[in-house]
Design a protein around this motif. Sequence first.
Motif, PDB file in Angstrom:
ATOM      1  N   UNK A  50      -4.240  36.529 -67.999  1.00 51.97           N
ATOM      2  CA  UNK A  50      -4.507  35.935 -66.681  1.00 51.97           C
ATOM      3  C   UNK A  50      -4.826  34.442 -66.693  1.00 51.97           C
ATOM      4  N   UNK A  51      -5.640  33.931 -67.624  1.00 48.09           N
ATOM      5  CA  UNK A  51      -5.893  32.482 -67.596  1.00 48.09           C
ATOM      6  C   UNK A  51      -4.622  31.646 -67.742  1.00 48.09           C
ATOM      7  N   UNK A  52      -3.684  32.115 -68.546  1.00 48.12           N
ATOM      8  CA  UNK A  52      -2.414  31.395 -68.671  1.00 48.12           C
ATOM      9  C   UNK A  52      -1.685  31.323 -67.341  1.00 48.12           C
ATOM     10  N   UNK A  53      -1.685  32.426 -66.617  1.00 47.26           N
ATOM     11  CA  UNK A  53      -1.061  32.454 -65.300  1.00 47.26           C
ATOM     12  C   UNK A  53      -1.783  31.515 -64.331  1.00 47.26           C
ATOM     13  N   UNK A  54      -3.096  31.527 -64.400  1.00 45.53           N
ATOM     14  CA  UNK A  54      -3.888  30.685 -63.500  1.00 45.53           C
ATOM     15  C   UNK A  54      -3.664  29.201 -63.799  1.00 45.53           C
ATOM     16  N   UNK A  55      -3.750  28.827 -65.072  1.00 43.92           N
ATOM     17  CA  UNK A  55      -3.660  27.405 -65.417  1.00 43.92           C
ATOM     18  C   UNK A  55      -2.240  26.867 -65.383  1.00 43.92           C
ATOM     19  N   UNK A  56      -1.256  27.705 -65.681  1.00 45.53           N
ATOM     20  CA  UNK A  56       0.133  27.252 -65.635  1.00 45.53           C
ATOM     21  C   UNK A  56       0.723  27.378 -64.237  1.00 45.53           C
ATOM     22  N   UNK A  57       0.203  28.306 -63.443  1.00 50.08           N
ATOM     23  CA  UNK A  57       0.767  28.546 -62.117  1.00 50.08           C
ATOM     24  C   UNK A  57      -0.189  28.266 -60.978  1.00 50.08           C
ATOM     25  N   UNK A  58      -1.271  28.994 -60.932  1.00 53.17           N
ATOM     26  CA  UNK A  58      -2.155  28.958 -59.771  1.00 53.17           C
ATOM     27  C   UNK A  58      -2.716  27.595 -59.435  1.00 53.17           C
ATOM     28  N   UNK A  59      -3.249  26.919 -60.424  1.00 50.94           N
ATOM     29  CA  UNK A  59      -3.872  25.614 -60.146  1.00 50.94           C
ATOM     30  C   UNK A  59      -2.840  24.570 -59.736  1.00 50.94           C
ATOM     31  N   UNK A  60      -1.762  24.356 -60.515  1.00 49.25           N
ATOM     32  CA  UNK A  60      -0.793  23.350 -60.070  1.00 49.25           C
ATOM     33  C   UNK A  60      -0.105  23.716 -58.751  1.00 49.25           C
ATOM     34  N   UNK A  61       0.179  25.003 -58.557  1.00 49.69           N
ATOM     35  CA  UNK A  61       0.841  25.405 -57.310  1.00 49.69           C
ATOM     36  C   UNK A  61      -0.065  25.198 -56.110  1.00 49.69           C
ATOM     37  N   UNK A  62      -1.330  25.592 -56.209  1.00 47.73           N
ATOM     38  CA  UNK A  62      -2.228  25.454 -55.065  1.00 47.73           C
ATOM     39  C   UNK A  62      -2.502  23.989 -54.743  1.00 47.73           C
ATOM     40  N   UNK A  63      -2.657  23.165 -55.764  1.00 48.00           N
ATOM     41  CA  UNK A  63      -2.890  21.742 -55.504  1.00 48.00           C
ATOM     42  C   UNK A  63      -1.650  21.066 -54.927  1.00 48.00           C
ATOM     43  N   UNK A  64      -0.473  21.451 -55.409  1.00 45.43           N
ATOM     44  CA  UNK A  64       0.764  20.892 -54.853  1.00 45.43           C
ATOM     45  C   UNK A  64       0.953  21.332 -53.408  1.00 45.43           C
ATOM     46  N   UNK A  65       0.661  22.607 -53.119  1.00 45.92           N
ATOM     47  CA  UNK A  65       0.755  23.088 -51.731  1.00 45.92           C
ATOM     48  C   UNK A  65      -0.221  22.335 -50.829  1.00 45.92           C
ATOM     49  N   UNK A  66      -1.416  22.084 -51.333  1.00 43.32           N
ATOM     50  CA  UNK A  66      -2.417  21.354 -50.554  1.00 43.32           C
ATOM     51  C   UNK A  66      -1.971  19.920 -50.286  1.00 43.32           C
ATOM     52  N   UNK A  67      -1.518  19.241 -51.313  1.00 42.60           N
ATOM     53  CA  UNK A  67      -1.096  17.837 -51.163  1.00 42.60           C
ATOM     54  C   UNK A  67       0.114  17.718 -50.246  1.00 42.60           C
ATOM     55  N   UNK A  68       1.127  18.558 -50.465  1.00 39.74           N
ATOM     56  CA  UNK A  68       2.325  18.468 -49.612  1.00 39.74           C
ATOM     57  C   UNK A  68       2.018  18.898 -48.184  1.00 39.74           C
ATOM     58  N   UNK A  69       1.141  19.884 -48.019  1.00 41.57           N
ATOM     59  CA  UNK A  69       0.761  20.312 -46.672  1.00 41.57           C
ATOM     60  C   UNK A  69       0.039  19.215 -45.909  1.00 41.57           C
ATOM     61  N   UNK A  70      -0.870  18.539 -46.581  1.00 39.38           N
ATOM     62  CA  UNK A  70      -1.581  17.426 -45.937  1.00 39.38           C
ATOM     63  C   UNK A  70      -0.606  16.303 -45.602  1.00 39.38           C
ATOM     64  N   UNK A  71       0.288  15.992 -46.535  1.00 42.85           N
ATOM     65  CA  UNK A  71       1.279  14.936 -46.285  1.00 42.85           C
ATOM     66  C   UNK A  71       2.157  15.279 -45.082  1.00 42.85           C
ATOM     67  N   UNK A  72       2.592  16.524 -45.012  1.00 45.89           N
ATOM     68  CA  UNK A  72       3.424  16.934 -43.872  1.00 45.89           C
ATOM     69  C   UNK A  72       2.631  16.891 -42.568  1.00 45.89           C
ATOM     70  N   UNK A  73       1.389  17.342 -42.606  1.00 46.61           N
ATOM     71  CA  UNK A  73       0.566  17.320 -41.397  1.00 46.61           C
ATOM     72  C   UNK A  73       0.298  15.914 -40.895  1.00 46.61           C
ATOM     73  N   UNK A  74       0.038  15.002 -41.820  1.00 46.59           N
ATOM     74  CA  UNK A  74      -0.279  13.628 -41.425  1.00 46.59           C
ATOM     75  C   UNK A  74       0.928  12.855 -40.917  1.00 46.59           C
ATOM     76  N   UNK A  75       2.123  13.263 -41.327  1.00 45.54           N
ATOM     77  CA  UNK A  75       3.323  12.492 -40.980  1.00 45.54           C
ATOM     78  C   UNK A  75       4.231  13.194 -39.981  1.00 45.54           C
ATOM     79  N   UNK A  76       3.778  14.279 -39.384  1.00 49.25           N
ATOM     80  CA  UNK A  76       4.622  14.980 -38.419  1.00 49.25           C
ATOM     81  C   UNK A  76       3.944  15.031 -37.053  1.00 49.25           C
ATOM     82  N   UNK A  77       4.678  15.483 -36.073  1.00 45.95           N
ATOM     83  CA  UNK A  77       4.109  15.620 -34.735  1.00 45.95           C
ATOM     84  C   UNK A  77       3.085  16.754 -34.659  1.00 45.95           C
TER      85      UNK A  77
END
Length: 154
Positions: A50-77
């Motif tokens: 499980x830690x391998x899944x979390x560190x290779x997948x969960x953390x980078x995926x969740x942070x990327x989703x957060x960053x791209x979501x904020x970017x989309x929210x700030x730059x869209x209607x």
Amino acid sequence: MRARIRKTVMVVHIIVSVALLGEVWGLVVLNTTAALTKDTGLAHAAYRLMPGLVFAGGIPLSLTALITGIALGLTSHWGLFRYYWVAAKLMLLVAVICVGMFLFDPEGMAAVTAGGAAAPATRQWGQIAALGAQIAMLMTATTLSVLKPRRKLR
């Protein structure tokens, strides 16, 4: 944001969000396997994966989703806090990250099961419950993305 860049960010956001849902589902499967098996070696191996899944997948995926979501929210209607569904998605993703940080403990479970010891059932099912909450939150966020309720916050 230019249309081409916005579409690229949107595609990345969708891919990482769906991948995050799949990653959490994989953790549910591993946790459930560990909780239901009588083979302590198998349980320990599942917790060790499980830690391998979390560190290779969960953390980078969740942070990327957060960053791209904020970017989309700030730059869209849609904005970040103009429509409740966008704000709810942001809060749900932050909650998913917090559950992963504070309630999910695969390293602790691996330590408990080291040497053939069985983990306490309440602790095993607590781990599954934390992941189940993450699944529910991610599915709710996905549903909000598809339905886009038009009600505004302000």
